[in-house]
Design a protein around this motif. Structure first.
Motif, PDB file in Angstrom:
ATOM      1  N   ILE A 179      19.893  86.580   7.829  1.00  0.00           N
ATOM      2  CA  ILE A 179      18.644  87.204   7.371  1.00  0.00           C
ATOM      3  C   ILE A 179      18.941  88.495   6.621  1.00  0.00           C
ATOM      4  N   ALA A 180      19.831  89.307   7.192  1.00  0.00           N
ATOM      5  CA  ALA A 180      20.193  90.572   6.530  1.00  0.00           C
ATOM      6  C   ALA A 180      20.857  90.305   5.180  1.00  0.00           C
ATOM      7  N   ASP A 181      21.731  89.280   5.165  1.00  0.00           N
ATOM      8  CA  ASP A 181      22.424  88.920   3.923  1.00  0.00           C
ATOM      9  C   ASP A 181      21.425  88.443   2.873  1.00  0.00           C
ATOM     10  N   ALA A 182      20.478  87.594   3.277  1.00  0.00           N
ATOM     11  CA  ALA A 182      19.481  87.080   2.342  1.00  0.00           C
ATOM     12  C   ALA A 182      18.636  88.211   1.760  1.00  0.00           C
ATOM     13  N   LYS A 183      18.222  89.149   2.591  1.00  0.00           N
ATOM     14  CA  LYS A 183      17.415  90.279   2.108  1.00  0.00           C
ATOM     15  C   LYS A 183      18.201  91.126   1.110  1.00  0.00           C
ATOM     16  N   GLU A 184      19.469  91.320   1.404  1.00  0.00           N
ATOM     17  CA  GLU A 184      20.331  92.100   0.504  1.00  0.00           C
ATOM     18  C   GLU A 184      20.479  91.390  -0.845  1.00  0.00           C
ATOM     19  N   ARG A 185      20.665  90.063  -0.802  1.00  0.00           N
ATOM     20  CA  ARG A 185      20.815  89.294  -2.042  1.00  0.00           C
ATOM     21  C   ARG A 185      19.521  89.322  -2.860  1.00  0.00           C
ATOM     22  N   ILE A 186      18.379  89.210  -2.186  1.00  0.00           N
ATOM     23  CA  ILE A 186      17.099  89.245  -2.888  1.00  0.00           C
ATOM     24  C   ILE A 186      16.913  90.591  -3.588  1.00  0.00           C
ATOM     25  N   GLU A 187      17.254  91.662  -2.887  1.00  0.00           N
ATOM     26  CA  GLU A 187      17.110  92.995  -3.476  1.00  0.00           C
ATOM     27  C   GLU A 187      18.027  93.176  -4.681  1.00  0.00           C
ATOM     28  N   ARG A 188      19.211  92.576  -4.588  1.00  0.00           N
ATOM     29  CA  ARG A 188      20.201  92.742  -5.662  1.00  0.00           C
ATOM     30  C   ARG A 188      19.990  91.769  -6.819  1.00  0.00           C
TER      31      ARG A 188
ATOM     32  N   VAL B  55      28.904  61.598 -18.460  1.00  0.00           N
ATOM     33  CA  VAL B  55      30.086  62.466 -18.487  1.00  0.00           C
ATOM     34  C   VAL B  55      29.704  63.877 -18.052  1.00  0.00           C
ATOM     35  N   TYR B  56      30.437  64.381 -17.077  1.00  0.00           N
ATOM     36  CA  TYR B  56      30.324  65.774 -16.610  1.00  0.00           C
ATOM     37  C   TYR B  56      31.206  66.600 -17.539  1.00  0.00           C
ATOM     38  N   PHE B  57      30.596  67.161 -18.587  1.00  0.00           N
ATOM     39  CA  PHE B  57      31.361  67.661 -19.723  1.00  0.00           C
ATOM     40  C   PHE B  57      31.780  69.125 -19.613  1.00  0.00           C
ATOM     41  N   SER B  58      30.890  69.962 -19.095  1.00  0.00           N
ATOM     42  CA  SER B  58      31.172  71.402 -19.085  1.00  0.00           C
ATOM     43  C   SER B  58      30.402  72.030 -17.930  1.00  0.00           C
ATOM     44  N   SER B  59      30.952  73.124 -17.366  1.00  0.00           N
ATOM     45  CA  SER B  59      30.281  73.699 -16.189  1.00  0.00           C
ATOM     46  C   SER B  59      30.719  75.133 -15.939  1.00  0.00           C
ATOM     47  N   GLY B  60      30.025  75.741 -14.991  1.00  0.00           N
ATOM     48  CA  GLY B  60      30.372  77.081 -14.535  1.00  0.00           C
ATOM     49  C   GLY B  60      29.677  77.344 -13.209  1.00  0.00           C
ATOM     50  N   SER B  61      30.120  78.376 -12.514  1.00  0.00           N
ATOM     51  CA  SER B  61      29.478  78.730 -11.238  1.00  0.00           C
ATOM     52  C   SER B  61      29.671  80.206 -10.949  1.00  0.00           C
ATOM     53  N   ASP B  62      28.805  80.722 -10.094  1.00  0.00           N
ATOM     54  CA  ASP B  62      28.856  82.119  -9.672  1.00  0.00           C
ATOM     55  C   ASP B  62      29.568  82.163  -8.323  1.00  0.00           C
ATOM     56  N   GLU B  63      30.769  82.729  -8.319  1.00  0.00           N
ATOM     57  CA  GLU B  63      31.598  82.730  -7.108  1.00  0.00           C
ATOM     58  C   GLU B  63      30.957  83.498  -5.952  1.00  0.00           C
ATOM     59  N   ARG B  64      30.040  84.412  -6.250  1.00  0.00           N
ATOM     60  CA  ARG B  64      29.380  85.163  -5.178  1.00  0.00           C
ATOM     61  C   ARG B  64      28.542  84.245  -4.293  1.00  0.00           C
ATOM     62  N   TYR B  65      28.201  83.082  -4.819  1.00  0.00           N
ATOM     63  CA  TYR B  65      27.377  82.128  -4.075  1.00  0.00           C
ATOM     64  C   TYR B  65      28.142  80.851  -3.749  1.00  0.00           C
ATOM     65  N   ALA B  66      29.469  80.968  -3.658  1.00  0.00           N
ATOM     66  CA  ALA B  66      30.319  79.785  -3.440  1.00  0.00           C
ATOM     67  C   ALA B  66      29.943  79.025  -2.172  1.00  0.00           C
ATOM     68  N   LYS B  67      29.567  79.748  -1.103  1.00  0.00           N
ATOM     69  CA  LYS B  67      29.303  79.099   0.188  1.00  0.00           C
ATOM     70  C   LYS B  67      27.961  78.372   0.234  1.00  0.00           C
ATOM     71  N   PHE B  68      27.216  78.424  -0.884  1.00  0.00           N
ATOM     72  CA  PHE B  68      25.980  77.644  -0.970  1.00  0.00           C
ATOM     73  C   PHE B  68      26.248  76.255  -1.573  1.00  0.00           C
ATOM     74  N   TYR B  69      27.432  76.063  -2.130  1.00  0.00           N
ATOM     75  CA  TYR B  69      27.901  74.765  -2.649  1.00  0.00           C
ATOM     76  C   TYR B  69      26.956  74.182  -3.704  1.00  0.00           C
ATOM     77  N   ALA B  70      26.529  75.041  -4.611  1.00  0.00           N
ATOM     78  CA  ALA B  70      25.650  74.597  -5.693  1.00  0.00           C
ATOM     79  C   ALA B  70      26.315  73.576  -6.621  1.00  0.00           C
ATOM     80  N   PRO B  71      27.611  73.735  -7.002  1.00  0.00           N
ATOM     81  CA  PRO B  71      28.229  72.717  -7.867  1.00  0.00           C
ATOM     82  C   PRO B  71      28.234  71.327  -7.236  1.00  0.00           C
ATOM     83  N   THR B  72      28.446  71.266  -5.921  1.00  0.00           N
ATOM     84  CA  THR B  72      28.438  69.983  -5.227  1.00  0.00           C
ATOM     85  C   THR B  72      27.049  69.369  -5.278  1.00  0.00           C
ATOM     86  N   ALA B  73      26.026  70.196  -5.146  1.00  0.00           N
ATOM     87  CA  ALA B  73      24.640  69.708  -5.212  1.00  0.00           C
ATOM     88  C   ALA B  73      24.344  69.100  -6.573  1.00  0.00           C
TER      89      ALA B  73
END
Length: 431
Positions: free
Chosen positions: A309-318, A338-356
């Motif tokens: 919860i604290a982490d989420a509030k901090e991320r929302i503020e930032r 074809v999965y041709f090109s991509s990128g990701s934000d490493e700060r959110y790696a543990k949310f596994y957005a690329p896998t989604a």
């Protein structure tokens, strides 16, 4: 070289002519070698960039029906024009007569333009391999031999990412899967877990509009800085959008942090109620040790929820309430996605957005009845944990596909004098 000896036979069976955009797209759609790089949309994109001149070289039968072809892009090199056929030609390389005719047509077309040479990267499988890179069948030396007999110079079998076309690709066969849930079961344990984490972490995947391509470019820029490669500029991606239309999908995985926060607040309340209940039950329990263990677990869950919860509030503020955490460019073709090109934000790696994103797009393939999902390039290095491409390989391996090793680059000299000069200059530079 057999171009002269087969000339009479070729003339009787087929003739070469320029193909229209519609003819070429129909040929690409029906061809076992077809792909988005061999389409009229790719030609339009190259032309609008102004980086190359293009030509749709075709072979037609006695009924004037196209039976082979190639989109050739001519670029200006140091010694003159050079033709390139990316993931083509659309031609059965095991049919020697047809490949001879296609080679003749390409040679004639390039000669008319005053080109030095034509290079191609056939979208044929030289050797199928397992997910771990082990051979799964026999190498297609006949294909390589057929090109070489016609005077094409083979660049050899290398590893690493190709500077123009990747020789190693990772693929998943989607045939046999009836639903997204069936598909999910086929992934590795960790990848299945990561899909579920993303789903439970308020990660939502959607298509970007053209005016949002800056978001896509920014996410790719984050990855390019981290992985030390040159990102394409925004105008390139706008060109892809304009040329390919609906066949190019720019996808983003966004984290809805308000939803994520509310989810953990609900969990916190649940864990806190359970801890209170166990604490109240402890003095009168017949099995106090068991209750204490459950109470310890409940208290750890409360602490974990508080931290989230604290982490989420901090991320929302930032970062705000909705954060784009990963993006991918996907190219649709009748034969594959074809999965041709991509990128990701490493700060959110543990949310596994690329896998989604991957799971979402493979699920969309199933909805469209498309059974080939092409993860595109890997380095081809499987035995070195320190290889720069290791992370990409392991990510793709998590979806339990297989590897296709393509034959690589072939070059057909057209002006032998200038081609020889270019080869000599290249040899001096390498020494």
């Amino acid at each position: 070289m057999r171009l002269q000896t087969d000339n009479d036979m070729v003339g009787k069976r087929w003739r070469s002519r320029a193909l229209t955009d519609d003819e070429f797209d129909a040929l690409s759609a029906a061809s076992p070698e077809g792909g988005f790089q061999q389409t009229a949309a790719m030609r339009r994109m190259v032309e609008q960039e102004g980086a190359a001149q293009t030509e749709l070289v075709g072979l037609v039968d006695a009924d004037d029906k196209p039976i082979a072809g190639a989109m050739v892009a001519y670029t200006q090199g140091r010694f003159g024009l050079e033709g390139s056929i990316w993931l083509g030609p659309l031609c059965d390389a095991h049919n020697e007569h047809l490949l001879t005719a296609m080679t003749m047509a390409l040679h004639v077309a390039a000669h008319k333009r005053g080109a030095i040479s034509v290079s191609c990267w056939p979208d044929d499988v030289y050797l199928r391999r397992t997910s771990d890179g082990e051979p799964d069948g026999e190498p297609d030396d006949l294909l390589v031999g057929n090109y070489e007999k016609l005077g094409w110079h083979h660049a050899g079998f290398d590893r690493g990412y190709g500077s123009i076309v990747n020789r190693w690709v990772y693929v998943k066969d989607l045939s046999g899967f009836k639903s997204a849930d069936d598909l999910l079961k086929s992934y590795s344990k960790n990848t299945r877990r990561n899909v579920k984490i993303a789903r439970n972490s308020a990660v939502h995947v959607r298509r970007l509009d053209r005016d949002e391509l800056g978001v896509f470019h920014h996410i790719c820029e984050l990855s390019s800085v981290k992985q030390h490669f040159q990102n394409r500029d925004l105008a390139y991606f706008e060109g892809v959008w304009d040329a390919f239309g609906d066949r190019a999908e720019f996808m983003v995985a966004e984290i809805h942090l308000d939803e994520y926060l509310a989810g953990w607040q609900d969990k916190y309340a649940k864990f806190a109620r359970e801890a209170d209940r166990l604490e109240a039950a402890l003095p009168e329990s017949k099995y106090p040790d068991d209750v204490r263990k459950k109470l310890d677990t409940a208290r750890r869950n409360v602490e974990s929820a508080e931290h989230r919860i604290a982490d989420a509030k901090e991320r929302i503020e930032r970062d705000g309430h909705v954060v784009p955490a990963a993006a991918g460019l996907f190219m649709w073709h009748e034969r594959e996605l074809v999965y041709f090109s991509s990128g990701s934000d490493e700060r959110y790696a543990k949310f596994y957005a690329p896998t989604a994103i991957q799971h979402e797009m493979m699920s969309r393939c199933l909805e469209r009845g498309l059974h080939r999902y092409n993860f595109y390039g890997i380095s081809g290095v499987f035995d070195d944990p320190d290889d720069p491409g290791r992370g990409v390989l392991e990510f793709k391996q998590g979806f339990n596909g297989y590897v296709e090793e393509l034959p690589g680059e072939f070059t057909l000299p057209v002006d032998r004098i200038r081609y020889g000069l270019k080869a000599a200059a290249a040899a001096v530079l390498h020494h």
